[in-house]
Every structure is written in C-alpha cells, then in structure tokens.
Design an enzyme around this catalytic site. Sequence first.
Site, mmCIF file in Angstrom:
data_model
loop_
_atom_site.group_PDB
_atom_site.id
_atom_site.type_symbol
_atom_site.label_atom_id
_atom_site.label_comp_id
_atom_site.label_asym_id
_atom_site.label_seq_id
_atom_site.Cartn_x
_atom_site.Cartn_y
_atom_site.Cartn_z
ATOM 1 N N VAL A 15 0.840 -1.214 0.000
ATOM 2 C CA VAL A 15 0.000 0.000 0.000
ATOM 3 C C VAL A 15 0.871 1.258 0.000
ATOM 4 O O VAL A 15 0.586 2.229 -0.717
ATOM 5 C CB VAL A 15 -0.982 -0.008 1.201
ATOM 6 C CG1 VAL A 15 -1.873 1.220 1.173
ATOM 7 C CG2 VAL A 15 -1.830 -1.270 1.181
ATOM 8 N N LYS A 107 -7.147 -2.093 9.934
ATOM 9 C CA LYS A 107 -8.498 -2.469 10.418
ATOM 10 C C LYS A 107 -8.469 -3.231 11.733
ATOM 11 O O LYS A 107 -9.339 -3.054 12.579
ATOM 12 C CB LYS A 107 -9.240 -3.276 9.357
ATOM 13 C CG LYS A 107 -8.533 -4.534 8.893
ATOM 14 C CD LYS A 107 -8.090 -4.433 7.478
ATOM 15 C CE LYS A 107 -7.023 -5.455 7.192
ATOM 16 N NZ LYS A 107 -6.665 -5.576 5.814
ATOM 17 N N GLU A 131 -9.991 5.633 5.762
ATOM 18 C CA GLU A 131 -10.759 5.185 4.589
ATOM 19 C C GLU A 131 -10.265 3.843 4.052
ATOM 20 O O GLU A 131 -11.052 2.997 3.620
ATOM 21 C CB GLU A 131 -10.667 6.257 3.487
ATOM 22 C CG GLU A 131 -11.481 5.978 2.241
ATOM 23 C CD GLU A 131 -12.979 5.900 2.519
ATOM 24 O OE1 GLU A 131 -13.584 6.944 2.749
ATOM 25 O OE2 GLU A 131 -13.542 4.788 2.492
ATOM 26 N N GLY A 136 -10.560 -1.488 0.634
ATOM 27 C CA GLY A 136 -9.487 -1.000 -0.252
ATOM 28 C C GLY A 136 -9.823 0.336 -0.891
ATOM 29 O O GLY A 136 -9.877 1.370 -0.226
ATOM 30 N N ILE A 138 -12.688 1.311 -2.161
ATOM 31 C CA ILE A 138 -14.106 1.698 -2.106
ATOM 32 C C ILE A 138 -14.300 2.783 -1.033
ATOM 33 O O ILE A 138 -13.896 2.579 0.113
ATOM 34 C CB ILE A 138 -14.995 0.479 -1.748
ATOM 35 C CG1 ILE A 138 -14.769 -0.658 -2.742
ATOM 36 C CG2 ILE A 138 -16.461 0.865 -1.669
ATOM 37 C CD1 ILE A 138 -15.482 -1.955 -2.358
ATOM 38 N N GLY A 189 -1.345 -12.249 -4.431
ATOM 39 C CA GLY A 189 -1.072 -11.195 -3.450
ATOM 40 C C GLY A 189 -2.317 -10.653 -2.766
ATOM 41 O O GLY A 189 -2.270 -9.586 -2.170
ATOM 42 N N ASP A 203 -10.615 -11.019 9.261
ATOM 43 C CA ASP A 203 -10.383 -9.745 8.562
ATOM 44 C C ASP A 203 -11.715 -9.042 8.259
ATOM 45 O O ASP A 203 -11.886 -7.848 8.508
ATOM 46 C CB ASP A 203 -9.598 -10.042 7.265
ATOM 47 C CG ASP A 203 -9.412 -8.812 6.405
ATOM 48 O OD1 ASP A 203 -8.579 -7.960 6.739
ATOM 49 O OD2 ASP A 203 -10.121 -8.696 5.380
ATOM 50 N N LYS A 207 -13.370 -5.421 9.803
ATOM 51 C CA LYS A 207 -13.952 -4.366 8.954
ATOM 52 C C LYS A 207 -15.408 -4.095 9.346
ATOM 53 O O LYS A 207 -15.867 -2.947 9.330
ATOM 54 C CB LYS A 207 -13.846 -4.770 7.482
ATOM 55 C CG LYS A 207 -12.391 -4.837 6.997
ATOM 56 C CD LYS A 207 -12.253 -5.554 5.675
ATOM 57 C CE LYS A 207 -10.808 -5.593 5.186
ATOM 58 N NZ LYS A 207 -10.586 -6.506 4.054
ATOM 59 N N GLY A 304 -4.978 -4.189 -2.874
ATOM 60 C CA GLY A 304 -4.061 -3.844 -3.971
ATOM 61 C C GLY A 304 -3.407 -2.505 -3.738
ATOM 62 O O GLY A 304 -3.926 -1.651 -3.009
HETATM 63 N N1 HSE Z 1 -6.684 -9.479 2.810
HETATM 64 C C1 HSE Z 1 -7.704 -8.549 2.531
HETATM 65 C C2 HSE Z 1 -8.693 -9.207 1.575
HETATM 66 C C3 HSE Z 1 -7.235 -7.296 1.853
HETATM 67 O O1 HSE Z 1 -8.429 -10.303 1.099
HETATM 68 O O2 HSE Z 1 -9.698 -8.600 1.297
HETATM 69 C C4 HSE Z 1 -6.929 -6.168 2.716
HETATM 70 O O3 HSE Z 1 -7.972 -5.821 3.567
#
Ligand code: HSE
Length: 431
Positions: A15, A107, A131, A136, A138, A189, A203, A207, A304
């Site tokens: 990033v 996050k 943000e 990502g 959005i 990736g 994850d 979020k 990304g």
């Molecule tokens: N690893 C996360 C995903 C990306 O696969 O959406 C970054 O938040």
Amino acid sequence: MKEVVKIALAGFGTVGTGLVKILMENKDWIKRRTGKEIIVSQILVKNLNKPRPIIPQSEPIFTNNVDEFLQNKDWDILVELIGGLELPYQIISKAILFGKHVVTANKALLAIKGKELLQLANAKNVGLYFEASVGGGIPIVQTLKESLCANKVTSISGILNGTANYILTEMSQQGLSFDLALKQAQEKGYAEADPALDIDGIDAAHKLVILIFLAYGEIYPFEKLWIKGIKQVDLLDINFAKELGYILKLIAQVQRESNGLRAGVFPAFFPNNHILSKVDGAFNAILVQGNATGPVVLCGQGAGDLPTGSSVLADIISLIKHNSQINNTGFKDDPFQQAKCLDFMDWECKHYFRFQVKDKPGVLSSLSGVMGEYNISIAQAIQKTQTKTKQGVPIVFLSHRAKLKQVTAAINKINEFDFILEPTIHYPIIE
Ligand code: HSE
C-alpha cells in the site's frame, strides 16, 4: 497548513508503494486539488536493505529505528501502513500526542483499539482517518460518515474479504479445491500475511466493527460478533448451491432490530439474482440499507497497491483541505457507547442442510422427524443416489424460516444418529 505537506510513512509495503506511485504520477493533479505539494519526508521500514520498486522523488530519510522515526517531528501527517497491533498502536498514539494528524489502513487496530485512539484524537483535536481500512479503494468510510449521514441504517451486508471471495469464486466457476484456490489467491497477493485472518472471517469481522461504528455511532465489541470462516467449505455444497439457484459467499452483516444490533460474518447462500451474487473474484461490495435512501451499493477493488493507496491519499488530501474541521467519527455526540449486541442464535432465516448418510430405510423419516420436533419446516428435499461414495449419499434439505438456535439444536441431535457419516453441513440462506 504549509505549502509543502510532509508525510511520515510507517511501513513501505504494497500500500505504501501504491501511495508513492500515485503521489508521483498525479503530482500536478493533487496540487490542483489541494494547492499544496505533498512529499514523503521519512519512511520507517523493517529492512533497510530490501530493494524497493519505487523511491519517492523527495528522497526521504529511511530508518528502521522507531525512536529515531518518532524523534524527528518535522512532518505533518503520519501514515501508518505497518499492520499488526502493538507497534502501530505505539506509533499512532505518540503521533496523536504530538498533535499530528494520522491516516491508517489498519483495520485490526481500529477494531480492537479504535475507541481509545479515536477518543485520544478527538481530545487532541487531530484527525485519525481510516478510509483504506475497509474495502481497499471503495469509499465506504466517507460514504457512511458524510454522504449517508441523514439516514438511519437498517442493515449493512458486505463482501469485505477479497481473498475469501476469490477462493469461493474459483471453487464455484473453475471447480477448484479450497486449497488450490487459496494458493492462487496467495500467489496473486490478495491474502493477508497470515491467511487465517482471511479464511477464518477475522479480517472481514474487523472491517464490520468499523462499519458498525460509522453507521450507528456505537461500539460493537469484536468478541461479540458471530464469526464463521470458509475453511470447511466443500465443493459438493457449492455445486448443490448452483443447482438450487444460489451462490455461496462469505458475508459480513449487521441488522438493526428494535432492541439492538445483530452482527456476524459467515458463509451463506445468496440467490443468483441478489446484487451481491454478482460480485466475483477479489472484488468487495457493500450494500447499505438506509431508511431514506433504500439500498445503496458500493463495489470495487478491496485490496491492492493503487486502490488502497488511493484511499490513503484521499484521507491525506481531506486532512489538508479541512485541516481545521476534523471529522473523525461522523458524530457530534459521544459515539463510543457499547451497542446492545443481540444473540445471533435468535436470527431467523431460511436454511440449507446437507446430511451425509448411509443409504438405508428409515433415514429420511428420522431426519424429517427431528426437523418437525424443532419446528423447522422443510421446503425442499433432494437425495442424489448418483453421488453415492464411501461416505454414503448426500441428502439436502432447504427449510422455511427458522431461528439459528432451532437449527443448531436439530443438527446436534441429528449428528448423533448412527446413519450420519459426517457432521451435517448447514448454511443460512439470504433472501
Ligand atoms: N486481505 C484482505 C482481503 C485485503 O483479502 O480482502 C486487505 O484488507
């Protein structure tokens, strides 16, 4: 702010590299937007010798020493892109105490320590913007904070993890096994350093806590979420889903009920014509139901270098433009009260069941007997003798609406039958 705004960048991975690329490529455009030049003046990295794909034109000071990084305070905004908890917490809180604005994509940190850090930032009247922490590229944080702020949000449903969505899409469209699809996601990736965060739903859950805070102005403690991952997803159920007109997705969902919020992350069947069913591969999407707007959907690349870098830079620009009008939370009152968290077991929806059974007389009647006992009404039943294996045959039930606690109790009882060869598979069905 001064004519030249200096960024202290902590972390120079995917990033950070994306951010620097955009700063370099869109330099004149950004100047037009802000009237300022933004430069990276120092960068904290783990490894000073690692080759970097891009170096900022400003020739920043590179250091791997946190104290040195923090001692030099000749910068305006801290951008934290390290990830993890302890070190980012330490760096961000110090920057806030110095009276500096902070931008982060972290996050996990926001989900666990967001309340503390935002209270500190508010007390010091500095910006803590995030943000890039959800979705990502959005712009969902700004959308909830500003654009939809007139609405009371009735629900949010999101595909918030690109890795999980990529895996499920590849399984469904290419017939890949879970392991192979995960390997591909890692090669591309998308996955976190520890893929458990993606595939166990953690994850997406981090979020979701952030989205709940922005939409409702309440803290939903992470540990109170109902979280199920996709590790156990079997191609057999993905194929049954297809046959029945559904698609399996990992969803993060919060619903406002009259007495509180019900929130969780779990794999679920979506009807093919549902808008989130169209979101394939590593894309993310968030469906917000506002009481005035009705449904609003934002969709885009959830990870990304450039998409996430774009969100980080948007925060930086916003802080420069609205330097004296910081809006960290979107609320004027205290948005840090704990939400009333409702038990997910009381959630009522339709359900998919797959029982792996010995093919013998009386099985179907025993299964439907337990369903009746727990007041679960069967809407459809399928037995596929042609998919008979040494694990017996699959029997699939679709049910009418029932509470998760009824379903869990019925499955526990059914799993004790001697004709059951594998633990029963179950997915909620989203309408
Ligand atoms: N690893 C996360 C995903 C990306 O696969 O959406 C970054 O938040």
